[in-house]
Design an enzyme around this catalytic site. Structure first.
Site, mmCIF file in Angstrom:
data_model
loop_
_atom_site.group_PDB
_atom_site.id
_atom_site.type_symbol
_atom_site.label_atom_id
_atom_site.label_comp_id
_atom_site.label_asym_id
_atom_site.label_seq_id
_atom_site.Cartn_x
_atom_site.Cartn_y
_atom_site.Cartn_z
ATOM 1 C CE1 TYR A 193 -26.445 -5.983 -15.000
ATOM 2 C CE2 TYR A 193 -25.688 -5.965 -12.717
ATOM 3 C CZ TYR A 193 -26.532 -5.491 -13.707
ATOM 4 O OH TYR A 193 -27.438 -4.532 -13.415
ATOM 5 C CE LYS A 210 -36.112 -10.563 -6.553
ATOM 6 N NZ LYS A 210 -36.317 -9.565 -5.565
ATOM 7 C CG ASP A 214 -30.080 -6.588 -2.440
ATOM 8 O OD1 ASP A 214 -30.651 -5.812 -3.240
ATOM 9 O OD2 ASP A 214 -30.536 -6.868 -1.327
ATOM 10 C CB CYS A 219 -33.458 -27.908 36.992
ATOM 11 S SG CYS A 219 -33.855 -26.527 35.903
ATOM 12 C CB CYS A 233 -29.970 -23.245 36.071
ATOM 13 S SG CYS A 233 -31.617 -23.556 35.406
ATOM 14 C CE LYS A 272 -32.764 -9.458 -9.337
ATOM 15 N NZ LYS A 272 -32.672 -8.304 -8.495
ATOM 16 C CG ASP A 287 -1.973 -1.070 1.150
ATOM 17 O OD1 ASP A 287 -1.975 -1.802 0.147
ATOM 18 O OD2 ASP A 287 -2.778 -1.177 2.103
ATOM 19 C CD GLU A 347 -24.488 -12.928 -15.191
ATOM 20 O OE1 GLU A 347 -24.867 -11.866 -14.664
ATOM 21 O OE2 GLU A 347 -24.125 -13.021 -16.363
ATOM 22 C CG ASP A 362 -0.760 5.167 -0.120
ATOM 23 O OD1 ASP A 362 -1.678 4.940 -0.938
ATOM 24 O OD2 ASP A 362 -0.843 4.871 1.092
ATOM 25 C CB SER A 382 -37.320 -4.199 -14.404
ATOM 26 O OG SER A 382 -38.534 -4.409 -15.075
ATOM 27 C CB CYS A 425 -29.356 -26.528 34.099
ATOM 28 S SG CYS A 425 -30.002 -26.844 35.738
ATOM 29 C CB CYS A 465 -33.110 -24.902 39.402
ATOM 30 S SG CYS A 465 -31.598 -25.482 38.635
HETATM 31 S S1 IVH Z 1 -29.023 -8.439 -15.830
HETATM 32 C C1 IVH Z 1 -32.296 -6.543 -18.670
HETATM 33 N N1 IVH Z 1 -27.449 -9.494 -14.008
HETATM 34 O O1 IVH Z 1 -31.160 -6.843 -10.730
HETATM 35 C C2 IVH Z 1 -31.541 -7.306 -17.689
HETATM 36 N N2 IVH Z 1 -28.997 -7.819 -13.326
HETATM 37 O O2 IVH Z 1 -34.272 -6.007 -12.153
HETATM 38 C C3 IVH Z 1 -30.369 -6.600 -17.166
HETATM 39 N N3 IVH Z 1 -28.849 -7.257 -10.936
HETATM 40 O O3 IVH Z 1 -31.519 -3.705 -10.731
HETATM 41 C C4 IVH Z 1 -30.013 -7.019 -15.789
HETATM 42 N N4 IVH Z 1 -27.218 -8.646 -10.443
HETATM 43 O O4 IVH Z 1 -29.133 -4.197 -11.557
HETATM 44 C C5 IVH Z 1 -28.440 -8.612 -14.255
HETATM 45 N N5 IVH Z 1 -25.970 -10.491 -12.537
HETATM 46 C C6 IVH Z 1 -26.940 -9.617 -12.782
HETATM 47 C C7 IVH Z 1 -27.484 -8.791 -11.766
HETATM 48 C C8 IVH Z 1 -28.524 -7.916 -12.072
HETATM 49 C C9 IVH Z 1 -28.046 -7.723 -9.968
HETATM 50 C C10 IVH Z 1 -29.901 -6.236 -10.723
HETATM 51 C C11 IVH Z 1 -30.013 -5.217 -11.783
HETATM 52 C C12 IVH Z 1 -31.435 -4.727 -11.661
HETATM 53 C C13 IVH Z 1 -32.137 -5.913 -11.099
HETATM 54 C C14 IVH Z 1 -33.031 -6.555 -12.132
#
Ligand code: IVH
Length: 682
Positions: free
Chosen positions: A237, A325, A116, A443, A419, A114, A32, A112, A36, A81, A437, A422
């Protein structure tokens, strides 16, 4: 010494290289401090020669001044979405739809995690990062370039060697696409949120509640220096718009992103069948809790861009992608306090009292914290915000504490030295996991648990001997042990508050009737460590009488199919203990039956010998314990989870993940009625 412009160029190259090694590849080549020093040298040179400063210089990651407000940018392609699915069957449906639309062509899927976090689009023009924007309404979002630049693993310039040697590259090693848009997720590691919060608390600021919210909030900061403190991260992604490169599949796109220097999540797998996709998705259902960042499911994508084009898009989302999900619902709530319960064997179990939270259709306000090891390994403290998970019929589970959300007011939990019921000393068992205990029969909490287990349906089934009566009997001192139950008289029972003659007589009748239950049910009720209903049944069948069993050596016990050495030792130890022997002798004198006839097979006599059956969902005619007893009577084993060795599954209403699993593995599924017909006719 080299001239300033050359040295500046060299420093930028070195810094970018080491940044990538550190943040993207996690394989730093220099310390590091050395890093720097390079950055300091660059800043000094740029200070002397301001004309050399460019927006893509690594010195500019945090250098920018706060912005006045957000500028809206229109996305080159809408950021759509994706549809959600929750069950394997819905993924199969997705697969069928795709196959149909593509006329039955083979399809390769890429699966892949997802992540968050917050979706973003990153635009590179001539290889330089120019604009980064949030998703916004999908058509246009906020320009958050100033904050995105603080993310160390985000390349400010594309690594120019990416297309080297590619047959579809233009042959020039320094070739860079005119336009490249990368899409991805900005996120925060849980431990980084914790660090940020410690700093905030030290300054008297409120802690940020969870990684996703704080990521979103961080991107909305006007001052990039503040955002830099949040330690945001990035995974890309997908490719968005691009010009001047030839990419035909998603996997190629991801490989290219990696070569350009973008961080791409390592847990990405291609599959040729939807069953492969499902198995991979399921494999992450619990494993994801071990990742240092939050995920809320999996994303399944068609690999081939030409197939994607033909599949097209509905008004909301593309047809070639779907999110899966995780079935378990998670909720964030506060751990208000921890109670300590004493089990029938004296084991102390810590139980969390939670601020009530709705999960998978029920309100959860308590969850077991299992043992001391569970609490310390997850570093759970009273006052913590905790993530609680509940999947269908499964009991609520504390996944983790949000260490990031701590205020400093949280308190470490100490197991009591005595305990709580008791007052006897508490000791750690030989494995160092459970506190016990040492009060034994002194007890009252232990005695109550023993009596509950003894009187329950699948054990001695004593009608009228419920939780409330047991509490009263023990608290008044009328009952101090199992044999005491059989010493109860009408006069004694009438001493109890609110006990009428009729209910007292009913209870006595129930107690009397229980004497005839036989050895298996008696053993099931006796609080022998590791001996549940099915082991009790096995032992009763094998030995036929209490005397035979009591005198069996551990070796003899461990020869029984289904009895391992630990169990054998535990059974042996129980019967060697003078206290247990005394209880057994007293029960014998009080007229409790100590033998088991070879079980007569129920009518028709279906034979389930060697077969494992799983019951799931809620049944109409049977209690869970009853149907499991029937399965055992027929020689079968009632198991809790479905595997390929399961003979069949009996599924009632609201059957969840176990039913899915059975379907997935091709295990036969029966309704309750079909089960009845099956046992009657075979
Ligand atoms: S693909 C049209 N791959 O999930 C499809 N989305 O509603 C493009 N997300 O907010 C999305 N990990 O940002 C894709 N490996 C992944 C992802 C991913 C998270 C999120 C994305 C979006 C929501 C999908």
């Amino acid at each position: 010494m080299s001239k300033a412009p050359e040295r500046v160029a060299e420093l930028r190259r070195l810094i970018d290289h080491h940044n990538r090694k550190y943040y993207v590849d996690a394989q730093p080549e220099i310390s590091d401090r050395e890093f720097d020093r390079l950055l300091e040298e660059l800043k000094e040179l740029e200070a002397k020669h301001p004309e050399l400063i460019t927006p893509d210089s690594p010195s500019q990651r945090v250098g920018g001044a706060p912005i006045d407000g957000f500028v809206t940018v229109r996305h080159r392609q809408p950021m759509l979405s994706i549809d959600n699915t929750y069950k394997p069957e819905e993924l199969r449906e997705f697969d069928r739809r795709i196959k149909k639309l593509l006329g039955g062509e083979p399809v390769k899927y890429v699966v892949e995690l997802k992540i968050d976090g917050v979706a973003i689009s990153l635009t590179y023009e001539g290889g330089v990062f120019t604009v980064g924007a949030t998703r916004g309404d999908g058509e246009q979002g906020d320009d958050v370039t100033h904050n995105l630049k603080t993310i160390r693993e985000l390349p400010l310039t594309l690594s120019s060697t990416a297309l080297q040697g590619r047959p579809d590259g233009p042959g020039d090693p320094s070739y860079i696409p005119k336009l490249l848009e990368a899409r991805g997720e900005v996120y925060m590691k849980r431990e980084d949120l914790a660090k940020t919060n410690r700093e905030r608390i030290a300054k008297g600021l409120e802690p940020l509640i969870n990684p996703r919210n704080s990521t979103a909030g961080s991107l909305k900061l006007l001052d990039p220096r503040e955002c830099a403190k949040r330690r945001l991260r990035l995974f890309t992604y997908a490719l968005g718009a691009f010009d001047g490169i030839d990419v035909k599949t998603h996997l190629d796109g991801l490989a290219l992103l990696k070569k350009f220097g973008f961080p791409v999540n390592p847990h990405i797998e291609p599959f040729d069948t939807i069953e492969g996709v499902i198995a991979y998705c399921d494999s992450w259902a619990t494993k994801r809790n071990d990742l240092p960042y939050d995920t809320d499911g999996m994303v399944v994508k068609v690999n081939d861009f030409e197939q994607r084009r033909r599949l097209g898009t509905t008004s909301k989302s593309p047809r070639w992608v779907v999110a899966y999900k995780f079935a378990a619902e998670q909720g964030l709530t506060k751990l208000e306090s921890i109670d300590v319960q004493v089990g029938k064997l004296g084991t102390l179990t810590p139980v969390a009292n939670l601020t009530p939270v709705k999960l998978a259709g029920t309100t959860v306000s308590r969850a077991s914290l299992h043992n001391a090891e569970f609490i310390s390994s997850k570093d759970i403290r009273v006052g913590d915000m905790v993530v609680v998970e509940k999947a269908g019929e499964i009991i609520p589970y504390v996944v983790r504490a949000e260490h990031g959300a701590r205020t400093g007011a949280e308190k470490k939990f100490e197991f009591p030295k005595k305990c709580p019921h008791c007052g006897s000393p508490v000791e750690l068992d030989k494995n160092g996991t459970f506190y016990r205990c040492t009060g034994g029969r002194n007890c009252t909490a232990q005695i109550k648990e023993i009596l509950r287990a003894f009187a329950r349906r699948s054990a001695m089934d004593i009608e009228g001997l419920g939780v409330k009566i047991i509490d009263q009997l023990v608290d008044t001192g009328l009952v101090n042990s199992i044999p005491d139950v059989y010493r109860l008289t009408l006069e004694k029972l009438l001493e109890l508050e609110r006990m009428g003659e009729k209910s007292a007589q009913n209870l006595l009748d129930g107690i009397q009737a229980s004497k005839e239950r036989g050895l298996a049910r008696l053993l099931a009720g006796m609080a022998i460590q590791h001996v549940g209903d099915s082991v009790a049944d096995l032992l009763a069948r094998e030995f036929g009488s209490m005397d035979e069993l009591m005198n069996a050596k551990a070796e003899r016990l461990s020869q029984i199919n289904g009895v391992g050495p630990v169990l054998a030792e535990s059974i042996h130890a129980y019967f060697q203990s003078p206290a247990s022997r005394k209880v057994i002798e007293e029960l014998r004198e009080l007229g409790v039956k100590m033998t088991e006839e070879k079980p007569a097979k129920p009518k028709g006599g279906a034979d389930l010998t060697g077969k494992t059956v799983v019951v799931t969902g809620s049944l109409k005619k049977y209690e869970r314990e009853e149907i499991e007893a029937v399965i055992r009577q027929l020689g079968g084993k009632a198991a809790g989870s479905v595997s390929k060795n399961t003979a069949f599954v009996v599924a009632g209403e609201k059957a969840g993940s176990k039913l899915d699993k059975a379907k997935e593995l091709g295990v036969q599924v029966m309704t309750e009625e079909e089960f009845d017909q099956f046992i009657a006719k075979t």
